[in-house]
Design a protein around this motif. Structure first.
Motif, short mmCIF file in Angstrom:
data_model
loop_
_atom_site.label_atom_id
_atom_site.label_comp_id
_atom_site.label_asym_id
_atom_site.label_seq_id
_atom_site.Cartn_x
_atom_site.Cartn_y
_atom_site.Cartn_z
N SER A 116 0.84 -1.20 0.00
CA SER A 116 0.00 0.00 0.00
C SER A 116 0.86 1.24 0.00
O SER A 116 2.10 1.18 0.07
N SER A 117 0.20 2.40 -0.06
CA SER A 117 0.93 3.67 -0.07
C SER A 117 1.68 3.91 1.23
O SER A 117 2.61 4.71 1.29
N THR A 118 1.28 3.20 2.31
CA THR A 118 1.98 3.30 3.59
C THR A 118 3.01 2.17 3.75
O THR A 118 3.48 1.92 4.84
N ASN A 119 3.33 1.48 2.64
CA ASN A 119 4.32 0.42 2.61
C ASN A 119 3.89 -0.82 3.40
O ASN A 119 4.72 -1.63 3.79
N LYS A 120 2.60 -0.97 3.61
CA LYS A 120 2.07 -2.14 4.30
C LYS A 120 1.65 -3.18 3.26
O LYS A 120 1.02 -2.85 2.27
N GLN A 121 2.06 -4.43 3.49
CA GLN A 121 1.72 -5.48 2.55
C GLN A 121 0.24 -5.81 2.59
O GLN A 121 -0.34 -5.98 3.66
N ILE A 122 -0.37 -5.88 1.42
CA ILE A 122 -1.77 -6.29 1.30
C ILE A 122 -1.77 -7.74 0.81
O ILE A 122 -1.23 -8.03 -0.26
N ALA A 123 -2.33 -8.63 1.59
CA ALA A 123 -2.32 -10.05 1.27
C ALA A 123 -3.59 -10.69 1.81
O ALA A 123 -4.25 -10.13 2.69
N PRO A 124 -3.97 -11.85 1.29
CA PRO A 124 -5.15 -12.55 1.81
C PRO A 124 -5.00 -12.86 3.30
O PRO A 124 -3.88 -13.10 3.78
N LYS A 125 -6.13 -12.87 4.00
CA LYS A 125 -6.11 -13.17 5.43
C LYS A 125 -7.05 -14.32 5.79
O LYS A 125 -7.27 -14.58 6.97
N SER A 126 -7.61 -14.96 4.80
CA SER A 126 -8.46 -16.13 5.05
C SER A 126 -8.38 -17.04 3.84
O SER A 126 -7.88 -16.65 2.77
N ILE A 127 -8.86 -18.27 4.00
CA ILE A 127 -8.83 -19.22 2.90
C ILE A 127 -9.67 -18.71 1.73
O ILE A 127 -9.28 -18.79 0.57
N ALA A 128 -10.85 -18.14 2.04
CA ALA A 128 -11.72 -17.63 0.99
C ALA A 128 -11.06 -16.47 0.24
O ALA A 128 -11.18 -16.37 -0.99
N GLN A 129 -10.35 -15.61 0.96
CA GLN A 129 -9.65 -14.50 0.30
C GLN A 129 -8.53 -15.01 -0.60
O GLN A 129 -8.31 -14.49 -1.70
N ILE A 303 -17.13 -17.75 -9.37
CA ILE A 303 -17.98 -17.13 -8.34
C ILE A 303 -17.40 -17.49 -6.98
O ILE A 303 -17.44 -18.66 -6.56
N SER A 304 -16.81 -16.51 -6.31
CA SER A 304 -16.19 -16.71 -5.00
C SER A 304 -17.17 -16.26 -3.92
O SER A 304 -17.66 -15.13 -3.95
N GLU A 305 -17.44 -17.14 -2.99
CA GLU A 305 -18.39 -16.86 -1.92
C GLU A 305 -17.65 -16.62 -0.61
O GLU A 305 -16.72 -17.35 -0.26
N PHE A 306 -18.07 -15.60 0.13
CA PHE A 306 -17.51 -15.29 1.45
C PHE A 306 -18.60 -15.46 2.51
O PHE A 306 -19.79 -15.38 2.21
N SER A 307 -18.16 -15.68 3.76
CA SER A 307 -19.10 -15.79 4.87
C SER A 307 -18.64 -14.87 6.00
O SER A 307 -17.60 -14.20 5.88
N ASP A 308 -19.39 -14.86 7.10
CA ASP A 308 -19.03 -14.00 8.22
C ASP A 308 -17.66 -14.36 8.80
O ASP A 308 -16.99 -13.52 9.42
N VAL A 309 -17.21 -15.59 8.61
CA VAL A 309 -15.90 -16.01 9.12
C VAL A 309 -14.78 -15.23 8.45
O VAL A 309 -13.71 -15.03 9.03
N ASP A 310 -15.02 -14.74 7.23
CA ASP A 310 -13.98 -14.03 6.47
C ASP A 310 -13.94 -12.53 6.75
O ASP A 310 -13.16 -11.82 6.13
#
Length: 356
Positions: A116-129, A303-310
């Motif tokens: 990101s613009s603040t040099n923070k890595q953006i990466a998935p944080k769940s299996i669905a992501q 079609i990727s589905e997400f739930s409240d766990v994500d």
């Protein structure tokens, strides 16, 4: 190959363990600012975590201690791979490991999408992501469907900026339906573009988080990044573009068809939305809901589905979503019961005739 952390179960009690991280830098990163990561583990998992140098001393219920050991080992592996661990990462790691189906968090959380613009890595944080990001790489049309806070739009934006930086596309097009929700557009000042600008604000916010504001504004002025209401898409062909349609649950069937048929050569489209938050007038079918039902088995469309766990926002957001889901389920059950009773009214009792 030995584990990154050395774990010694103490003989005096089956409900305690010691994890030696072995070096100060990794230990500090694992503990977090003012030990916030350790405090979160204690609060979420019901264990006590004490630190002595590079050692973490765990105590509590046996299953909770065993889970915390696994969590610490996984987080340490991520840190040693060069990815910092923040409190929200620990929160997600607990959910991912607690759900099962994955042995190593490195399979999910490593491989950053973008810095990101603040040099923070953006990466998935769940299996669905993780599956969502992989699907965007592999398919030209991807639907991200799920509740608020699951990172659907944010990750799509990160992928779009990544594709632009790698010169895989020449521009980014961000679209969103301008559906009135309580306030009439005609009452707002300005021309049409100024009226719909508040609806597009979330897309601007995400974009500014991905790159410096000055560069983002320069791209917008040059037309490299275009943010526009969905109505402006009609009649266009979008070549060499990464196109994102946000809040797609508020499109009609006709609008969704119009958008999907804008896609040109060497382009990708990501459509995001939450089918439980439709603001269309009563009787109007959501274009997102309709598209999900008819496009599911087409090659090249995912079609990727997400739930409240994500959910990756404040932990209470997950609880709020679950509370509303329970309420909606109860309402639907009560309606089904009422409909069943109405279709099968009790038979009137027959009175015995009175003899004269």
């Amino acid at each position: 190959m030995r584990n990154p952390a050395t774990v010694e179960a103490q003989a005096v009690s089956p409900t305690s363990a010691k994890v030696d991280v072995r070096d100060n830098a990794t230990t500090l990163a694992l503990c977090g600012n003012q030990n916030e990561n350790l405090k979160l583990m204690e609060r979420r998992l019901g264990v006590r975590v004490g630190q002595r140098g590079t050692e973490l001393h765990l105590s509590g219920p046996a299953d909770a201690v065993a889970f915390t050991v696994k969590l610490v080992e996984n987080l340490e592996g991520i840190i040693r791979a060069g990815r910092p661990v923040y409190r929200e990462d620990v929160e997600q790691a607990i959910k991912v490991l607690g759900r099962g189906g994955v042995e190593s968090l490195q399979d999910v959380m490593l491989g950053p999408v973008l810095k990101s613009s603040t040099n923070k890595q953006i990466a998935p944080k769940s299996i669905a992501q993780k599956r969502y990001v992989d699907a965007i790489r592999a398919n030209d049309i991807v639907f991200g469907i799920g509740p608020a806070g699951t990172g659907k739009t944010y990750l799509a934006m990160a992928m779009a900026v990544s594709f632009l930086q790698d010169r895989k596309v020449k521009r980014i097009v961000l679209a969103r339906p301008a559906v009135e929700a309580g306030e009439k557009l005609g009452f707002l000042p300005g021309d049409l573009a100024e009226k719909v600008n508040p609806y597009l604000r979330p897309l601007y916010d995400a974009l500014h988080d991905m790159m410096p504001v000055e560069r983002a504004n320069q791209f917008i002025e040059q037309g490299v990044v275009e943010v526009a209401p969905l109505a402006f898409m009609r009649g266009r062909t979008l070549n060499d573009s990464f196109v994102i349609l946000d809040e797609a649950q508020n499109t009609t069937v006709e609008q969704m068809k119009m958008f999907l048929t804008r896609l040109g050569y060497n382009s990708k489209a990501v459509i995001t939305g939450d089918v439980t938050q439709v603001d269309l007038p009563t009787g109007k079918t959501s274009g997102l809901h309709h598209a999900r039902s008819i496009l599911r088995n087409i090659e090249g469309i995912n079609i990727s589905e997400f739930s409240d766990v994500d959910v990756v926002r404040h932990p209470l957001v997950q609880e709020v979503i679950r509370a509303y889901d329970r309420f909606d389920a109860a309402q639907q059950a009560a309606k089904a019961h009422r409909d069943a009773e109405a279709s099968h009214p009790p038979e009137a009792s027959e009175e015995s005739p009175i003899a004269d």
